[in-house]
Design a protein around this motif. Structure first.
Motif, PDB file in Angstrom:
ATOM      1  N   GLN A  89       2.545   2.729  -5.481  1.00  9.42           N
ATOM      2  CA  GLN A  89       1.486   1.922  -6.065  1.00  9.42           C
ATOM      3  C   GLN A  89       1.161   0.695  -5.245  1.00  9.42           C
ATOM      4  O   GLN A  89       0.332  -0.106  -5.640  1.00  9.42           O
ATOM      5  CB  GLN A  89       1.903   1.489  -7.485  1.00  9.42           C
ATOM      6  CG  GLN A  89       2.058   2.651  -8.443  1.00  9.42           C
ATOM      7  CD  GLN A  89       0.777   3.436  -8.605  1.00  9.42           C
ATOM      8  OE1 GLN A  89      -0.286   2.871  -8.771  1.00  9.42           O
ATOM      9  NE2 GLN A  89       0.877   4.747  -8.544  1.00  9.42           N
ATOM     10  N   TYR A 119      -9.071  12.742   1.280  1.00 13.80           N
ATOM     11  CA  TYR A 119      -9.605  11.425   0.929  1.00 13.80           C
ATOM     12  C   TYR A 119     -10.951  11.180   1.606  1.00 13.80           C
ATOM     13  O   TYR A 119     -11.815  10.484   1.067  1.00 13.80           O
ATOM     14  CB  TYR A 119      -8.627  10.327   1.349  1.00 13.80           C
ATOM     15  CG  TYR A 119      -7.320  10.322   0.593  1.00 13.80           C
ATOM     16  CD1 TYR A 119      -7.183   9.605  -0.603  1.00 13.80           C
ATOM     17  CD2 TYR A 119      -6.214  11.009   1.075  1.00 13.80           C
ATOM     18  CE1 TYR A 119      -5.976   9.592  -1.295  1.00 13.80           C
ATOM     19  CE2 TYR A 119      -5.004  11.003   0.395  1.00 13.80           C
ATOM     20  CZ  TYR A 119      -4.893  10.293  -0.794  1.00 13.80           C
ATOM     21  OH  TYR A 119      -3.699  10.288  -1.473  1.00 13.80           O
ATOM     22  N   ASN A 179      -3.970  -1.005  -5.258  1.00  9.74           N
ATOM     23  CA  ASN A 179      -5.307  -0.477  -5.452  1.00  9.74           C
ATOM     24  C   ASN A 179      -5.574   0.658  -4.485  1.00  9.74           C
ATOM     25  O   ASN A 179      -6.433   0.562  -3.617  1.00  9.74           O
ATOM     26  CB  ASN A 179      -6.344  -1.592  -5.276  1.00  9.74           C
ATOM     27  CG  ASN A 179      -7.729  -1.161  -5.723  1.00  9.74           C
ATOM     28  OD1 ASN A 179      -7.879  -0.248  -6.535  1.00  9.74           O
ATOM     29  ND2 ASN A 179      -8.745  -1.804  -5.188  1.00  9.74           N
ATOM     30  N   TRP A 180      -4.802   1.747  -4.619  1.00 12.87           N
ATOM     31  CA  TRP A 180      -4.964   2.905  -3.743  1.00 12.87           C
ATOM     32  C   TRP A 180      -6.032   3.837  -4.297  1.00 12.87           C
ATOM     33  O   TRP A 180      -6.183   4.007  -5.512  1.00 12.87           O
ATOM     34  CB  TRP A 180      -3.650   3.667  -3.614  1.00 12.87           C
ATOM     35  CG  TRP A 180      -2.681   3.020  -2.665  1.00 12.87           C
ATOM     36  CD1 TRP A 180      -1.820   1.990  -2.941  1.00 12.87           C
ATOM     37  CD2 TRP A 180      -2.487   3.346  -1.295  1.00 12.87           C
ATOM     38  NE1 TRP A 180      -1.098   1.662  -1.822  1.00 12.87           N
ATOM     39  CE2 TRP A 180      -1.479   2.479  -0.801  1.00 12.87           C
ATOM     40  CE3 TRP A 180      -3.051   4.289  -0.442  1.00 12.87           C
ATOM     41  CZ2 TRP A 180      -1.029   2.524   0.515  1.00 12.87           C
ATOM     42  CZ3 TRP A 180      -2.603   4.345   0.871  1.00 12.87           C
ATOM     43  CH2 TRP A 180      -1.604   3.467   1.345  1.00 12.87           C
ATOM     44  N   MET A 181      -6.768   4.452  -3.406  1.00 10.49           N
ATOM     45  CA  MET A 181      -7.787   5.422  -3.788  1.00 10.49           C
ATOM     46  C   MET A 181      -7.121   6.686  -4.313  1.00 10.49           C
ATOM     47  O   MET A 181      -6.218   7.225  -3.682  1.00 10.49           O
ATOM     48  CB  MET A 181      -8.648   5.757  -2.564  1.00 10.49           C
ATOM     49  CG  MET A 181      -9.689   6.839  -2.800  1.00 10.49           C
ATOM     50  SD  MET A 181     -10.621   7.198  -1.288  1.00 10.49           S
ATOM     51  CE  MET A 181     -11.590   8.619  -1.835  1.00 10.49           C
ATOM     52  N   GLN A 204     -10.709   0.116  -2.301  1.00  6.95           N
ATOM     53  CA  GLN A 204      -9.497   0.893  -2.561  1.00  6.95           C
ATOM     54  C   GLN A 204      -8.884   1.334  -1.240  1.00  6.95           C
ATOM     55  O   GLN A 204      -9.578   1.802  -0.345  1.00  6.95           O
ATOM     56  CB  GLN A 204      -9.826   2.121  -3.411  1.00  6.95           C
ATOM     57  CG  GLN A 204     -10.347   1.808  -4.791  1.00  6.95           C
ATOM     58  CD  GLN A 204     -10.788   3.060  -5.530  1.00  6.95           C
ATOM     59  OE1 GLN A 204     -11.432   3.933  -4.951  1.00  6.95           O
ATOM     60  NE2 GLN A 204     -10.463   3.150  -6.795  1.00  6.95           N
ATOM     61  N   GLN A 205      -7.574   1.176  -1.137  1.00 11.40           N
ATOM     62  CA  GLN A 205      -6.919   1.559   0.108  1.00 11.40           C
ATOM     63  C   GLN A 205      -6.819   3.078   0.215  1.00 11.40           C
ATOM     64  O   GLN A 205      -6.457   3.774  -0.732  1.00 11.40           O
ATOM     65  CB  GLN A 205      -5.525   0.948   0.197  1.00 11.40           C
ATOM     66  CG  GLN A 205      -4.881   1.154   1.556  1.00 11.40           C
ATOM     67  CD  GLN A 205      -3.664   0.285   1.770  1.00 11.40           C
ATOM     68  OE1 GLN A 205      -3.515  -0.730   1.109  1.00 11.40           O
ATOM     69  NE2 GLN A 205      -2.803   0.681   2.691  1.00 11.40           N
ATOM     70  N   ASN A 230      -1.142   7.507   0.443  1.00 14.81           N
ATOM     71  CA  ASN A 230      -0.475   6.766  -0.622  1.00 14.81           C
ATOM     72  C   ASN A 230       0.817   7.410  -1.101  1.00 14.81           C
ATOM     73  O   ASN A 230       1.488   6.872  -1.978  1.00 14.81           O
ATOM     74  CB  ASN A 230      -1.422   6.550  -1.818  1.00 14.81           C
ATOM     75  CG  ASN A 230      -1.800   7.858  -2.492  1.00 14.81           C
ATOM     76  OD1 ASN A 230      -1.504   8.949  -2.004  1.00 14.81           O
ATOM     77  ND2 ASN A 230      -2.482   7.757  -3.621  1.00 14.81           N
ATOM     78  N   CYS A 278      -9.542   0.982   4.043  1.00 20.96           N
ATOM     79  CA  CYS A 278     -10.066   1.004   2.679  1.00 20.96           C
ATOM     80  C   CYS A 278     -11.427   1.689   2.636  1.00 20.96           C
ATOM     81  O   CYS A 278     -12.104   1.835   3.657  1.00 20.96           O
ATOM     82  CB  CYS A 278     -10.207  -0.420   2.144  1.00 20.96           C
ATOM     83  SG  CYS A 278      -8.672  -1.377   2.131  1.00 20.96           S
ATOM     84  N   GLN A 317       0.063  -5.363  -3.585  1.00 23.16           N
ATOM     85  CA  GLN A 317      -1.254  -4.758  -3.603  1.00 23.16           C
ATOM     86  C   GLN A 317      -1.164  -3.373  -4.226  1.00 23.16           C
ATOM     87  O   GLN A 317      -0.366  -2.556  -3.814  1.00 23.16           O
ATOM     88  CB  GLN A 317      -1.833  -4.690  -2.189  1.00 23.16           C
ATOM     89  CG  GLN A 317      -2.001  -6.069  -1.565  1.00 23.16           C
ATOM     90  CD  GLN A 317      -3.006  -6.065  -0.446  1.00 23.16           C
ATOM     91  OE1 GLN A 317      -3.685  -5.072  -0.221  1.00 23.16           O
ATOM     92  NE2 GLN A 317      -3.119  -7.166   0.251  1.00 23.16           N
TER      93      GLN A 317
END
Length: 267
Positions: free
Chosen positions: A12, A39, A22-24, A75-76, A105, A70, A20
């Motif tokens: 996460q 992705y 905020n993963w896609m 989103q990463q 991720n 990102c 941080q």
């Protein structure tokens, strides 16, 4: 060499940057898509942010580059880490050969980039820059190769069989001085623009005292994911060829700059 944990469990937070989250989310992979490149099916642009290394900014001691990648919503998507020994970094500088791992991720290595040692002088047409892109690691999907020209930088995007598919044309003077620097991605005949690699202006303090750069990579959303991955690899080659340089700071000037605007040096 750096070691990474590839345990197949989602994480996460970004590797190396606590806090941080905020993963896609991973979209469904289409048939024939290399693992991890799914992705790229859902994006038409990427933001490649190099992390600021304060030790490097203060001392000029070159460290391994690390990048957060990102999508347009912040989103990463990936995390990229250079894996080069200390002696090579200090002796060869921006011309250094490197291996770079691109992680998703789940901390899986989904891409591997290899840049051989090449002369950075454009007067040597037999020793021009290139980078090899593998996905999954061990399977070559393409190359980015510098072509010899008299004035403007030109990079050829090639598939796994070394067949040219696109061109990247650089500006006459790739100098970032208060504005973005654009590298258009064009068809082989030069008649149509397919996308753009943009070196983004990051502010005076960061531009002067660090070699950490931000890049934008834009391409059609329906472009083959392998070609998108090759263009992402081209972004790293552009960084090292034109914008990766050591910064030596005098302690007094560095302290004055940090006191006046320390927020501008944050990644």
């Amino acid at each position: 060499m750096a070691q990474y944990n590839y345990e197949q469990q989602p994480v996460q937070q970004q590797p190396g940057v606590p806090g941080q989250m905020n993963w896609m989310p991973a979209p469904q992979a289409p048939i024939g898509c290399p693992p991890g490149l799914e992705y790229l099916t859902a994006v038409d642009q990427l933001l490649v942010q190099q992390q600021v290394e304060l030790l490097e900014a203060f001392t000029g001691f070159e460290s391994n580059n690390k990048y957060k990648i990102c999508n347009s919503m912040g989103q990463q998507v990936y995390f990229a880490a250079e894996d080069t020994d200390c002696c090579t970094r200090q002796c060869c500088g921006p011309a250094r050969p490197f291996e770079m791992k691109v992680l998703d991720n789940m901390q899986r290595e989904v891409m591997h980039l290899s840049r051989p040692l090449r002369c950075q002088c454009c007067c040597c047409p037999c020793c021009l820059q290139e980078i090899e892109i593998q996905s999954p690691p061990g399977t070559v999907i393409g190359y980015v190769e510098q072509k010899w020209t008299w004035w403007k930088a030109k990079l050829e995007i090639q598939d796994a069989q070394r067949q040219p598919i696109m061109m990247i044309n650089g500006p006459c003077c790739p100098c970032s001085c208060g504005s973005d620097v654009e590298f258009p991605i064009q068809s082989l005949d030069g008649n149509s623009e397919i996308g753009m690699i943009t070196k983004q202006w990051t502010g005076l303090a960061r531009e002067m005292f660090t070699d950490a750069e931000n890049f934008g990579v834009r391409f059609p959303q329906d472009l083959d994911v392998k070609f998108k991955a090759i263009l992402m690899g081209a972004c790293f080659l552009v960084d090292f060829m034109f914008f990766e340089h050591s910064k030596q700071l005098k302690s007094t000037s560095c302290t004055r700059t940090l006191n006046l605007g320390s927020d501008s040096l944050q990644p």
